[in-house]
Design an enzyme around this catalytic site. Structure first.
Site, PDB file in Angstrom:
ATOM      1  N   ASP A 121      70.135  31.126  15.020  1.00 26.71           N
ATOM      2  CA  ASP A 121      71.526  31.590  14.911  1.00 26.71           C
ATOM      3  C   ASP A 121      72.332  30.985  16.061  1.00 26.71           C
ATOM      4  OD1 ASP A 121      73.842  32.895  14.218  1.00 26.71           O
ATOM      5  OD2 ASP A 121      73.286  34.792  15.155  1.00 26.71           O
TER       6      ASP A 121
ATOM      7  N   ASN B 219      73.001  43.304  21.941  1.00 28.51           N
ATOM      8  CA  ASN B 219      72.693  44.162  20.793  1.00 28.51           C
ATOM      9  C   ASN B 219      71.300  43.891  20.249  1.00 28.51           C
ATOM     10  OD1 ASN B 219      73.518  45.962  18.478  1.00 28.51           O
ATOM     11  ND2 ASN B 219      73.044  44.074  17.369  1.00 28.51           N
ATOM     12  N   HIS B 220      70.879  42.634  20.304  1.00 29.16           N
ATOM     13  CA  HIS B 220      69.605  42.261  19.671  1.00 29.16           C
ATOM     14  C   HIS B 220      68.986  41.088  20.417  1.00 29.16           C
ATOM     15  CE1 HIS B 220      72.954  40.065  17.670  1.00 29.16           C
ATOM     16  NE2 HIS B 220      72.183  39.032  17.975  1.00 29.16           N
TER      17      HIS B 220
ATOM     18  N   GLN C 192      66.707  38.934  14.021  1.00 31.10           N
ATOM     19  CA  GLN C 192      67.361  39.428  15.242  1.00 31.10           C
ATOM     20  C   GLN C 192      67.250  40.955  15.313  1.00 31.10           C
ATOM     21  OE1 GLN C 192      71.067  37.519  14.179  1.00 31.10           O
ATOM     22  NE2 GLN C 192      70.944  36.132  15.933  1.00 31.10           N
TER      23      GLN C 192
ATOM     24  N   ASP D 154      78.416  40.275  23.280  1.00 30.37           N
ATOM     25  CA  ASP D 154      78.404  40.004  21.843  1.00 30.37           C
ATOM     26  C   ASP D 154      78.183  41.301  21.057  1.00 30.37           C
ATOM     27  OD1 ASP D 154      78.210  38.001  19.647  1.00 30.37           O
ATOM     28  OD2 ASP D 154      76.196  38.843  19.437  1.00 30.37           O
TER      29      ASP D 154
ATOM     30  N   TYR E 138      77.969  47.710  17.877  1.00 32.02           N
ATOM     31  CA  TYR E 138      76.770  48.071  17.117  1.00 32.02           C
ATOM     32  C   TYR E 138      75.583  48.501  17.981  1.00 32.02           C
ATOM     33  CZ  TYR E 138      79.671  45.200  14.101  1.00 32.02           C
ATOM     34  OH  TYR E 138      80.733  44.683  13.417  1.00 32.02           O
ATOM     35  N   LEU E 139      75.809  48.778  19.243  1.00 29.93           N
ATOM     36  CA  LEU E 139      74.677  49.029  20.142  1.00 29.93           C
ATOM     37  C   LEU E 139      73.861  50.253  19.747  1.00 29.93           C
ATOM     38  CD1 LEU E 139      76.202  48.297  23.698  1.00 29.93           C
ATOM     39  CD2 LEU E 139      75.221  46.716  22.025  1.00 29.93           C
TER      40      LEU E 139
ATOM     41  N   GLU F 299      72.853  53.603  17.134  1.00 26.92           N
ATOM     42  CA  GLU F 299      72.793  54.051  15.735  1.00 26.92           C
ATOM     43  C   GLU F 299      72.725  55.578  15.690  1.00 26.92           C
ATOM     44  OE1 GLU F 299      70.241  52.042  17.045  1.00 26.92           O
ATOM     45  OE2 GLU F 299      71.465  50.275  16.642  1.00 26.92           O
TER      46      GLU F 299
ATOM     47  N   GLU G 134      83.352  41.494  22.476  1.00 28.76           N
ATOM     48  CA  GLU G 134      83.532  41.026  21.104  1.00 28.76           C
ATOM     49  C   GLU G 134      83.406  42.230  20.192  1.00 28.76           C
ATOM     50  OE1 GLU G 134      81.665  38.346  17.550  1.00 28.76           O
ATOM     51  OE2 GLU G 134      80.523  39.824  18.647  1.00 28.76           O
TER      52      GLU G 134
ATOM     53  N   ASP H 148      82.659  30.436  15.231  1.00 29.16           N
ATOM     54  CA  ASP H 148      82.315  31.118  13.980  1.00 29.16           C
ATOM     55  C   ASP H 148      83.316  30.754  12.891  1.00 29.16           C
ATOM     56  OD1 ASP H 148      80.025  32.458  14.789  1.00 29.16           O
ATOM     57  OD2 ASP H 148      81.172  34.088  15.690  1.00 29.16           O
TER      58      ASP H 148
END
Lengths: 454, 546
Positions: B64, B106-107, B172, B204, B208-209, B211, B246, B312
């Site tokens: 990626d 995040n990943h 990821q 980045d 979404y860090l 859940e 981001e 992107d």
């Protein structure tokens, strides 16, 4: 070149510029568009869609109309460049600041569900006094021409149930399908719109070809091409154009090979406007306008048979039934008294045979009275030919038709009190056929040389 | 030039975004590297940019484009060594250029040792560093981001026979931020680079860090707590460094990431970007004004970062369906140009190589509120190659000259990480730095003067914004103001000449000075100020009361 020579050229150049500027000032004085409107149009630039609205200072209905137009733009024409042109004339007792569409609050029209990508422009032609319908239309056509609008519509704030859907229906045939004139169709009570059904529709269809049912309507659509054509016609000084320009525009389209269509809009509600003009005044304006169109466009219809079906989007007619509030007895009495009082005038307008037949009708009792369609068509053609030959003052001539129309109306009400919508439609088609059948009669009468009676 | 000691430097910055791989190859292996980049720093200094944002350069399987990191504390061998990075960093700082690097927190890559350990056994101490489940039904309803390639946010791990959570590609896996050890490990990574001297991190995929069941698993309060934690440590140990978020969200949703000035220093303004393109195509200022008027105030120490294009796709997440369809129809009529919910094209081809439109968009970028980010190659109008797959078409080698491999590398062309753009319009023979340096009216020369002008006035980075809204909707006019510094910007968004009357009564008595040519215009008075503008023309006026 010497400095003197250069200076001389410069002086000449400035002089030329000043002369040109004087010429353009003189031209500017001739224009009916004021500088403020021009400035607004300049700011708008080229558009795809234009909707003109004629408001006579009625703030509440104007607001409703503007909202409907804006919603239509926002929801149905999200990508198109659109403008609302308001030919606004403030009533003397109302300030323009209070009721012009440009004063419709932004929060009302910038809807949460707005999908429009673009600014919806609003332009107000602010007249000191309410403009005549002709001047209002001319202003709208000029705006359409200057802004190079592709599809346009005119709506009336007097129509209280104007919807975004109506606006879209009026604009789309011109915008998408390259039609030039888009006439509306409405749901009618079977005894509504009798003048249109018994006179304008069948007669204009026989004369100009193409059957437009609502020749006189408050809302219609048209192409930018037709707008330019109409704007450039030298007719704007005519009284008929000033008072009722809508039929002229429809006839201009029908008789000049512009593509016409009709769209069904549904039921129409109008704001209460008091008693409105009486039937004689209506005749003066509408029938007078139709006859004037026949006169001014005789080269286009007289020797040319043209009968093309007009494409219709949606049902072509939708009639409802129900009790009528019309006073039949009074109508009949007004017919009889009118024919009697106007006998000398009718004698100079009508063919003697036609006149005799009408006089014969006067002696009939209500229960036995019928105004035959053949006689009605012949009567109208006699009137049209006499208008052409100007056998008497044209205004007086047209007004003399009113009592005869009352006879037709009485007859119609009596004959069709129990008729179904389909039966009424069949009768209407038969009347159209009769107008067509007698067209040679009109042509002969039109062409004959007539000595005007003193 | 030494770096200025202003902790708010990011508010005045002009950031240049690049990928080490794409910029300059020093060792003829076909891949750009830090040594090559260091050699090109004079070019960047001359361009006038004040910061560089580097895309990920860490060891990675590169599935990626480096956002799948396998080692946070090293440099991918293709790009050089840590020493090469340090040399580059020092050289950049010596030129007054700050360096912002990627922090993909995040990943990780599924090749990261942390994940290898985590999947090796349910009892491994690293097991809880990732998000595992026995079923793939947890967090139902959470949207999938890469809709073109992924069908679920869960992936089956055959090694440990359970599912792991991934918001992006299945290779990821997402880190588990409920585990304090993960936060500590990531802070150690940050400290590693900060001590070396980097000036900031671009975080980045921030939303979404964390859940939580029953949510969309984004923008959760727990995420903000993590950011505040890292920010506090940063301020205490490394004052003057910055964090850039981001978060591809609406401004209202991004606003919380600034906190009370105690979370991110800066964040991208994603919804503005497509609306600049939309406004120019529509010839209507509405999209830009709508989105900026809906943008909330942010703390004084914070800043929006704005951009035209980046590495992107031109993301169309933050637009309505109607707007997305319009953008596709106008800018990506060939479906090959579309990817995910966006458009994989560069600026110049999107503008049909129309110099006037390219200039107008760059003028907007440099004059709107926020810190502008220039994507590498856009300053010379580089083209793209939509047939390269994924977003690789906008990541082709930088075009330095008209020679072999565009001067990017001395390797055989077949060995390049990506083919150089070679078509007749955008090929390196036509579009390159060398030829534009030698042409007085080139886009590059013009960009230099634009950036120089921007750098000369602090009002662009820190000033307030007020729209003038003249009746001509094809003209976008706004006033930027900071103390005594006032700038009036007037843009013709249309393809035709326009006249506009501006209400400038509140600036009565001011003399507008056209900033590019330093020419005086008639003084403002009570009357509407009439301007005429050619197609896509714009004016920047400095207002002086003399």
């Amino acid at each position: 070149m010497t400095d003197n020579g250069r200076r001389h050229d410069q002086v000449q150049s400035f002089r030329k510029l000043r002369e040109e500027s004087e010429i353009s000032s003189a031209l500017a004085e001739d224009t009916f568009l004021d500088d403020d409107l021009l400035r607004q149009l300049m700011a708008v630039g080229e558009v795809d869609l234009l909707v003109g609205i004629v408001s006579h200072g009625n703030a509440s209905t104007t607001t409703q109309a503007v909202l409907a137009i804006e919603r239509s733009f926002q929801q149905r024409f999200t990508r198109q460049r659109a403008v609302i042109v308001d030919a606004y004339g403030a009533d003397k007792d109302q300030s323009s600041a209070a009721s012009g569409p440009s004063n419709v609050p932004e929060q009302n029209v910038r809807l949460a569900d707005s999908l429009s990508l673009r600014t919806i422009q609003r332009v107000t032609a602010d007249f000191a006094v309410p403009p005549s319908p002709g001047l209002a239309l001319r202003t709208i056509l000029a705006a359409a021409d200057l802004l190079r609008a592709r599809a346009c519509a005119v709506v009336s704030p007097g129509t209280t149930n104007l919807t975004p859907d109506w606006i879209a229906k009026l604009l789309k045939p011109a915008y998408q399908d390259k039609f030039d004139f888009v006439a509306p169709l409405y749901t009618r009570h079977k005894f509504q719109g009798l003048l249109a059904r018994n006179l304008f529709y069948p007669m204009s269809r026989a004369i100009f070809g193409g059957g437009i049912r609502e020749l006189y309507s408050d809302e219609w659509g048209f192409s930018g091409r037709l707008a330019t054509d109409c704007l450039n016609q030298d007719v704007w000084h005519e009284e008929h154009i000033g008072s009722r320009p809508e039929a002229w525009m429809a006839i201009s389209a029908m008789s000049s090979d512009f593509r016409c269509c009709q769209v069904f809009l549904g039921e129409k509600s109008q704001s209460a406007t008091g008693s409105g003009p009486d039937i004689v005044e209506v005749f003066r304006q509408t029938v007078g306008s139709l006859f004037w169109c026949m006169e001014s466009r005789q080269s286009e219809w007289l020797d040319r048979e043209k009968s093309e079906a007009v494409q219709t989007f949606g049902p072509e007619h939708e009639l409802t039934s129900g009790p009528s509030e019309l006073d039949r007895h009074r109508i009949f009495e007004m017919f009889r008294s009118g024919v009697t009082e106007l006998e000398p005038i009718l004698g100079s307008i009508l063919d003697s045979e036609t006149h005799a037949e009408i006089k014969g009708l006067v002696s009939l009792e209500e229960d036995n009275f019928r105004f035959p369609s053949e006689l009605w068509v012949k009567t109208l053609y006699d009137f049209a030919a006499s208008y052409h030959h100007a056998v008497l003052n044209r205004d007086h001539l047209v007004q003399a038709l009113a009592p005869l129309y009352r006879g037709v109306t009485f007859s119609y009400l009596a004959e069709h009190s129990d008729s179904s919508p389909d039966e009424i439609e069949a009768v209407n088609e038969a009347l159209c056929a009769e107008f067509q059948r007698q067209r040679p009669y009109l042509r002969d009468k039109w062409k004959v040389k007539v000595e005007v009676k003193s | 030039m030494a770096r200025q000691k202003d902790n708010l430097w990011y508010k005045d910055a002009v950031i240049y975004q690049l990928h080490v791989r794409t910029f300059s190859d020093s060792n003829a292996d076909g891949i750009g590297d830090f040594a090559g980049l260091t050699q090109r720093l004079d070019y960047l200094q001359d361009l006038g940019i004040t910061a560089i944002w580097l895309l990920p350069f860490y060891p990675s399987p590169l599935r990626d484009d480096g956002y799948d990191i396998a080692d946070y504390s090293s440099v991918h061998p293709s790009y050089g060594s840590l020493d090469d990075f340090k040399t580059f960093l020092t050289a950049a700082h010596n030129r007054g250029i700050r360096i912002i690097i990627e922090m993909v927190l995040n990943h990780t890559s599924d090749q990261h040792p942390w994940f290898k350990e985590a999947r090796s056994s349910h009892d491994n101490p690293k097991r809880d560093w990732y998000v595992w489940s026995e079923t793939d039904t947890r967090y139902e309803g959470v949207p999938i981001i890469f809709v073109d390639t992924e069908t679920s946010n869960w992936a089956w791990d055959p090694t440990s026979k359970s599912y792991y959570w991934h918001r992006f590609f299945s290779h990821q896996p997402d880190l588990n931020f409920d585990n304090p050890a993960v936060i500590e490990a990531l802070w150690e990574v940050m400290r590693f680079w900060l001590e070396m001297g980097v000036d900031g991190f671009r975080f980045d995929a921030v939303p979404y860090l964390v859940e939580r069941e029953g949510t969309l698993c984004q923008n959760l309060p727990e995420t903000h707590a993590i950011i505040r934690n890292l920010r506090k440590r940063l301020d205490e140990a490394f004052p003057g460094r910055m964090l850039l978020a981001e978060a591809n969200n609406w401004p209202d949703d991004v606003r919380p990431y600034f906190g009370d000035g105690d979370e991110f220093h800066a964040a991208f303004h994603f919804p503005l970007m497509p609306r600049m393109f939309m406004s120019v195509k529509l010839e209507d200022r509405k999209p830009i004004i709508d989105v900026l008027e809906k943008t909330p105030e942010i703390p004084n120490t914070c800043q929006w970062c704005i951009f035209l294009r980046n590495h992107d796709e031109l993301t169309l997440e933050m637009v309505t369906e109607v707007e997305r369809d319009y953008m596709y129809d106008e800018y990506a009529v060939d479906k090959t140009m579309r990817i995910n919910r966006g458009i994989r094209r560069r600026l110049a081809p999107m503008m049909d190589n129309d110099r006037r439109r390219i200039e107008l968009l760059n003028g907007l970028l440099m004059s709107m509120p926020g810190t502008p980010i220039v994507y590498y190659g856009d300053e010379i109008g580089m083209g793209d190659n939509i047939y390269l797959g994924d977003r690789n078409g906008v990541r082709t080698p930088m075009q330095w000259n008209g020679e072999r491999n565009a001067g990017f590398s001395n390797a055989d062309p077949e060995r390049l990480y990506s083919p150089v753009i070679s078509n007749a319009v955008y090929g390196s023979q036509v579009i390159n730095v060398d030829s534009q340096e030698r042409t007085g009216h080139s886009l590059l020369r013009w960009m230099k003067s634009l950036i120089q002008l921007r750098n000369s006035f602090q009002v662009f980075g820190r000033g307030t914004l007020q729209f003038l809204k003249p009746s001509n909707h094809r003209v976008l006019a706004y006033v930027r103001q900071l103390g005594d510094e006032t700038v009036l910007v007037v843009n013709n968004l249309s393809n035709s000449a326009q006249a506009v009357e501006l209400d400038v009564r509140r600036f009565k008595g001011n003399i507008p000075i056209e900033m590019f040519g330093r020419n005086l215009f008639p003084r403002f008075g009570d009357l509407p100020y009439l301007l005429t503008l050619g197609p896509y023309q714009f004016y920047w006026f400095q207002l002086r009361r003399i």
